[in-house]
Design a protein around this motif. Sequence first.
Motif, PDB file in Angstrom:
ATOM      1  N   UNK A 189      -6.607   3.234  -3.812  1.00 39.16           N
ATOM      2  CA  UNK A 189      -6.565   2.816  -2.399  1.00 39.16           C
ATOM      3  C   UNK A 189      -6.499   4.038  -1.492  1.00 39.16           C
ATOM      4  N   UNK A 190      -5.692   5.024  -1.888  1.00 41.73           N
ATOM      5  CA  UNK A 190      -5.502   6.240  -1.077  1.00 41.73           C
ATOM      6  C   UNK A 190      -6.820   6.989  -0.906  1.00 41.73           C
ATOM      7  N   UNK A 201       0.838  -1.203   0.000  1.00 39.42           N
ATOM      8  CA  UNK A 201       0.000   0.000   0.000  1.00 39.42           C
ATOM      9  C   UNK A 201       0.872   1.251   0.000  1.00 39.42           C
ATOM     10  N   UNK A 202       1.857   1.274   0.923  1.00 37.27           N
ATOM     11  CA  UNK A 202       2.708   2.468   1.044  1.00 37.27           C
ATOM     12  C   UNK A 202       3.471   2.741  -0.249  1.00 37.27           C
ATOM     13  N   UNK A 203       4.012   1.656  -0.848  1.00 41.72           N
ATOM     14  CA  UNK A 203       4.792   1.787  -2.089  1.00 41.72           C
ATOM     15  C   UNK A 203       3.919   2.286  -3.242  1.00 41.72           C
ATOM     16  N   UNK A 204       2.744   1.659  -3.396  1.00 43.40           N
ATOM     17  CA  UNK A 204       1.854   2.032  -4.506  1.00 43.40           C
ATOM     18  C   UNK A 204       1.357   3.468  -4.361  1.00 43.40           C
ATOM     19  N   UNK A 234      -9.912  -3.828  -4.623  1.00 42.54           N
ATOM     20  CA  UNK A 234      -8.795  -2.882  -4.803  1.00 42.54           C
ATOM     21  C   UNK A 234      -7.512  -3.494  -4.225  1.00 42.54           C
ATOM     22  N   UNK A 235      -7.626  -4.093  -3.031  1.00 43.17           N
ATOM     23  CA  UNK A 235      -6.454  -4.752  -2.434  1.00 43.17           C
ATOM     24  C   UNK A 235      -5.951  -5.859  -3.359  1.00 43.17           C
TER      25      UNK A 235
END
Length: 217
Positions: A50-51, A36-39, A64-65
């Motif tokens: 996701x954000x 998540x953080x990287x994307x 989405x995940x």
Amino acid sequence: MINLILLGLPGAGKGTVSERIVDKYKIAHISTGDMFREAMANKTPVGLEAKSYIDQGNLVPDEVTAKLVEERLKQSDTDKGFILDGFPRTTVQAELLDGITKRLDKPLTNVIAIDVDEDVLIKRLSARYICKDCGATYNKISNPTKVEGTCDRCGGHDFFQREDDKPEVVKNRLEVNKKMNAPLRDYYEKKGILSVVNGEQSPEQVFADVDKILSKD
């Protein structure tokens, strides 16, 4: 080729086992949190999607995940194998993962559950304490300070326990995770790829048992 999911309640030792597997088999360790953080940092279309949910305080939908997982599994470092950490958490996500691994021709080879008695986990998890001065983390059972009451890193004497490490909170957390874990175990048991390892042994013995399972493939 090892494509693996580790199951187990918090405190079961999944992190330690994962590190040893990655060291020995040189496969990619994929954590959903990191993904998540990287994307989001790279502003990929799925990352931005996701954000938008996270910024509104909403849960990111399974679809989405799953798109994020697929995006990550397409990367070349997973060609030799991978460990998935934090996905799937539900049978719906497990079914989505089946679709992903089929499309990418990277089928799961193993699902290993690390079993530890709940009382042991409560003791393990509620034994964690943190240095107030530098944030170093210790565990009264598995990783105490070298000198009692003195931080190894900064020499401070002031320690605290996080709210979510208190026994009553830990117990509740384990209950929630247990309800989530049980259907997943059933799902993979029916597929015939679930193995169970006793996580109450020493970390070395737990890894030896896991390694025995993986080296069969």
